[in-house]
Design a protein around this motif. Structure first.
Motif, mmCIF file in Angstrom:
data_model
loop_
_atom_site.group_PDB
_atom_site.id
_atom_site.type_symbol
_atom_site.label_atom_id
_atom_site.label_comp_id
_atom_site.label_asym_id
_atom_site.label_seq_id
_atom_site.Cartn_x
_atom_site.Cartn_y
_atom_site.Cartn_z
ATOM 1 N N HIS A 109 -39.631 -23.699 -1.252
ATOM 2 C CA HIS A 109 -38.817 -24.012 -0.077
ATOM 3 C C HIS A 109 -39.665 -24.393 1.157
ATOM 4 O O HIS A 109 -39.343 -25.340 1.881
ATOM 5 C CB HIS A 109 -37.935 -22.797 0.251
ATOM 6 C CG HIS A 109 -36.991 -23.019 1.384
ATOM 7 N ND1 HIS A 109 -35.822 -23.730 1.252
ATOM 8 C CD2 HIS A 109 -37.042 -22.642 2.685
ATOM 9 C CE1 HIS A 109 -35.189 -23.768 2.419
ATOM 10 N NE2 HIS A 109 -35.914 -23.115 3.307
ATOM 11 N N HIS A 161 -39.738 -27.852 3.356
ATOM 12 C CA HIS A 161 -39.586 -28.054 4.808
ATOM 13 C C HIS A 161 -40.627 -29.054 5.313
ATOM 14 O O HIS A 161 -40.313 -29.958 6.090
ATOM 15 C CB HIS A 161 -39.738 -26.733 5.559
ATOM 16 C CG HIS A 161 -38.429 -26.020 5.742
ATOM 17 N ND1 HIS A 161 -37.367 -26.593 6.405
ATOM 18 C CD2 HIS A 161 -38.013 -24.792 5.352
ATOM 19 C CE1 HIS A 161 -36.349 -25.742 6.419
ATOM 20 N NE2 HIS A 161 -36.707 -24.652 5.776
ATOM 21 N N SER A 177 -39.641 -21.151 10.474
ATOM 22 C CA SER A 177 -38.221 -21.076 10.153
ATOM 23 C C SER A 177 -37.720 -19.640 10.202
ATOM 24 O O SER A 177 -38.357 -18.778 10.810
ATOM 25 C CB SER A 177 -37.979 -21.812 8.849
ATOM 26 O OG SER A 177 -37.810 -20.949 7.816
ATOM 27 N N GLY A 178 -36.555 -19.396 9.603
ATOM 28 C CA GLY A 178 -35.977 -18.059 9.683
ATOM 29 C C GLY A 178 -36.754 -17.052 8.851
ATOM 30 O O GLY A 178 -36.800 -15.870 9.162
ATOM 31 N N GLY A 179 -37.375 -17.524 7.776
ATOM 32 C CA GLY A 179 -38.058 -16.612 6.866
ATOM 33 C C GLY A 179 -39.569 -16.750 6.855
ATOM 34 O O GLY A 179 -40.260 -15.966 6.219
ATOM 35 N N GLY A 203 -38.081 -17.438 13.616
ATOM 36 C CA GLY A 203 -36.622 -17.593 13.558
ATOM 37 C C GLY A 203 -35.924 -16.242 13.522
ATOM 38 O O GLY A 203 -34.879 -16.042 14.142
ATOM 39 N N ASP A 238 -33.270 -14.881 16.158
ATOM 40 C CA ASP A 238 -31.929 -14.449 15.724
ATOM 41 C C ASP A 238 -31.624 -13.007 16.124
ATOM 42 O O ASP A 238 -30.510 -12.702 16.556
ATOM 43 C CB ASP A 238 -31.783 -14.609 14.203
ATOM 44 C CG ASP A 238 -31.728 -16.069 13.785
ATOM 45 O OD1 ASP A 238 -31.589 -16.930 14.675
ATOM 46 O OD2 ASP A 238 -31.844 -16.356 12.584
ATOM 47 N N GLY A 256 -30.525 -18.578 17.024
ATOM 48 C CA GLY A 256 -31.616 -19.378 17.588
ATOM 49 C C GLY A 256 -31.133 -20.509 18.488
ATOM 50 O O GLY A 256 -31.633 -20.689 19.603
ATOM 51 N N ASP A 273 -31.689 -21.236 22.552
ATOM 52 C CA ASP A 273 -32.187 -22.536 23.015
ATOM 53 C C ASP A 273 -31.314 -23.066 24.164
ATOM 54 O O ASP A 273 -31.818 -23.463 25.225
ATOM 55 C CB ASP A 273 -32.168 -23.511 21.825
ATOM 56 C CG ASP A 273 -32.989 -24.768 22.063
ATOM 57 O OD1 ASP A 273 -33.328 -25.044 23.224
ATOM 58 O OD2 ASP A 273 -33.269 -25.472 21.078
ATOM 59 N N GLY A 291 -36.541 -24.673 10.322
ATOM 60 C CA GLY A 291 -35.376 -24.534 11.197
ATOM 61 C C GLY A 291 -35.720 -24.441 12.676
ATOM 62 O O GLY A 291 -35.052 -25.034 13.531
ATOM 63 N N ASN A 310 -36.021 -26.249 17.873
ATOM 64 C CA ASN A 310 -36.026 -25.616 19.201
ATOM 65 C C ASN A 310 -36.662 -26.518 20.261
ATOM 66 O O ASN A 310 -37.798 -26.965 20.114
ATOM 67 C CB ASN A 310 -36.790 -24.287 19.117
ATOM 68 C CG ASN A 310 -36.775 -23.563 20.436
ATOM 69 O OD1 ASN A 310 -37.683 -23.679 21.232
ATOM 70 N ND2 ASN A 310 -35.705 -22.824 20.677
ATOM 71 N N ASP A 353 -32.178 -26.121 6.715
ATOM 72 C CA ASP A 353 -32.189 -26.250 5.257
ATOM 73 C C ASP A 353 -31.363 -27.443 4.798
ATOM 74 O O ASP A 353 -30.212 -27.617 5.216
ATOM 75 C CB ASP A 353 -31.656 -24.959 4.619
ATOM 76 C CG ASP A 353 -32.637 -23.821 4.807
ATOM 77 O OD1 ASP A 353 -33.793 -24.094 5.202
ATOM 78 O OD2 ASP A 353 -32.252 -22.665 4.556
#
Ligand code: KG4
Ligand code: ZN
Length: 337
Positions: A111, A115, A136-138, A163, A167, A180, A184, A270, A274, A302
């Motif tokens: 993944h 990206h 990203s988020g992860g 991320g 969040d 997120g 912003d 992700g 921003n 994603d």
């Protein structure tokens, strides 16, 4: 070569067709964000169930939008790691079934590598080697992208991803999931200088990140002010948070580029949507004479077009899978242990 990409690692069920790793023929995303919003975050089992329902219509739509049949596809690329295991398994099982019944090659895609490949879809001149910053988020990672399928991590987060920090702080500020983008928007109304946030200091690799201290500080600050019945200006706090994250990402990326001798930098993931991160990195790259590549907002989060793009390069490098392919919740980048 036309690759069908399939992505189901979190809460987006996505399918896309990409030609020669660079041209998007279709790009379909069924987002579950509205459903998870009521729980304040992704509910893994619910995500798996929705993927199960959505995957066939989404793949059908991607083929229809590209005006193609499965017969005309040259390979099936799928995200197999990292992500929510139950969510990944839906995409992997579906892709395996499709590959087996059609006789097309099955191509596993990481993944995070996907990206990074989002930039190939909009920047025809971008070719490795270059320095990637994937946020990203992860995951939050600076990586040398040595060739299309060889990555070397320069630094990564030791705890939360950027991320995740956005969040969790957003939730404490009262914004809905995923927060997120709300931080912003609020940041654009606020004054970043209104708060002094603590700087994270770390030993060891100077290119590693740590965002959990910042997250905990802000969440505690918000809880404390609520308990004593006071009110914080969340626009200012959002601006300060965004400024801090953007500055950290920019400083480390530029320093890594200088040390390693890269003049091309590509931002993705992700959090690359921003505005603070984009602006700070853009300014710093201009000052240093570096070229910065960023995906358009639609390709930051994603999607399966990025999976099909990376899938094309994986296929060219001989990276395919057989029916033993399994999903993995975590996995290092290709070429790393
Ligand atoms: O890449 P992505 O869609 O999923 C993962 O692979 O994790 O990234 C999602 C993350 C979320 O944390 C989301 O809040 C964040 O990207 N994000 C943003 C913005 N848009 C999305 N964070 C800050 N500002 C944004 N504009
Ligand atoms: Zn992602």
């Amino acid at each position: 070569m036309r690759i069908l990409g399939i992505e189901s690692s979190c809460d987006e069920t996505a399918a896309a067709i990409v030609e020669d790793g660079r041209t998007v023929l279709s790009n379909v995303i069924a987002s579950q964000a509205d459903e998870h919003k009521q729980y304040g975050g992704v509910v893994p089992e619910l995500a798996s169930r929705r993927h199960c329902e959505n995957i066939l219509p989404v793949v059908r739509q991607a083929l229809a939008d590209a005006n193609m049949t499965l017969d005309e596809v040259d390979g099936i690329a799928v995200t197999y790691a990292p992500g929510l295991i139950g969510a990944l398994l839906v995409g992997v099982s579906f892709a395996k079934g499709l590959a087996m019944m059609s006789g097309k090659p099955l191509i596993p895609v990481h993944h995070t590598e996907g990206h990074a490949a989002a930039n190939y879809l909009v920047h025809p001149d971008l070719e490795p080697p270059y320095l990637g910053i994937i946020v990203s988020g992860g995951h939050t990672r600076i990586a040398e992208i040595l060739d299309y399928t060889t990555f070397r991590t320069v630094g990564k987060t030791r705890d939360d991803a950027a991320g995740e920090c956005f969040d969790k702080c957003a939730r404490a500020m009262g914004f809905p999931y995923p927060g997120g983008v709300h931080v912003d928007k609020a940041a654009q109304r606020g004054d970043a200088k209104a708060f002094r946030l603590p700087k994270t200091k770390m030993d060891g690799n100077p290119y590693d990140f740590s965002f959990s201290g910042l997250k905990t500080y802000i969440v505690n600050l918000l809880h404390h002010t609520e308990q004593v019945g006071e009110h914080l200006n969340c626009d200012d706090l959002a601006a300060a948070l965004q400024h801090d994250i953007a500055e950290t990402i920019t400083e480390k990326t530029i320093a890594a580029a200088k040390e390693l001798g890269y003049t091309s930098i590509a931002l993705s993931g992700g959090v690359s949507a921003n505005s603070g991160v984009r602006n700070a990195l853009e300014r710093a790259c201009q000052q240093n004479g570096f070229t910065l590549y960023m995906p358009p907002l639609a390709l930051c989060g994603d999607n399966a077009a990025m999976i099909a793009a990376q899938g094309y390069y994986n296929y060219l490098a001989g990276i395919t899978a057989d029916e033993s392919l399994n999903a993995m919740a975590s996995k290092e980048l290709r070429g790393e242990v």
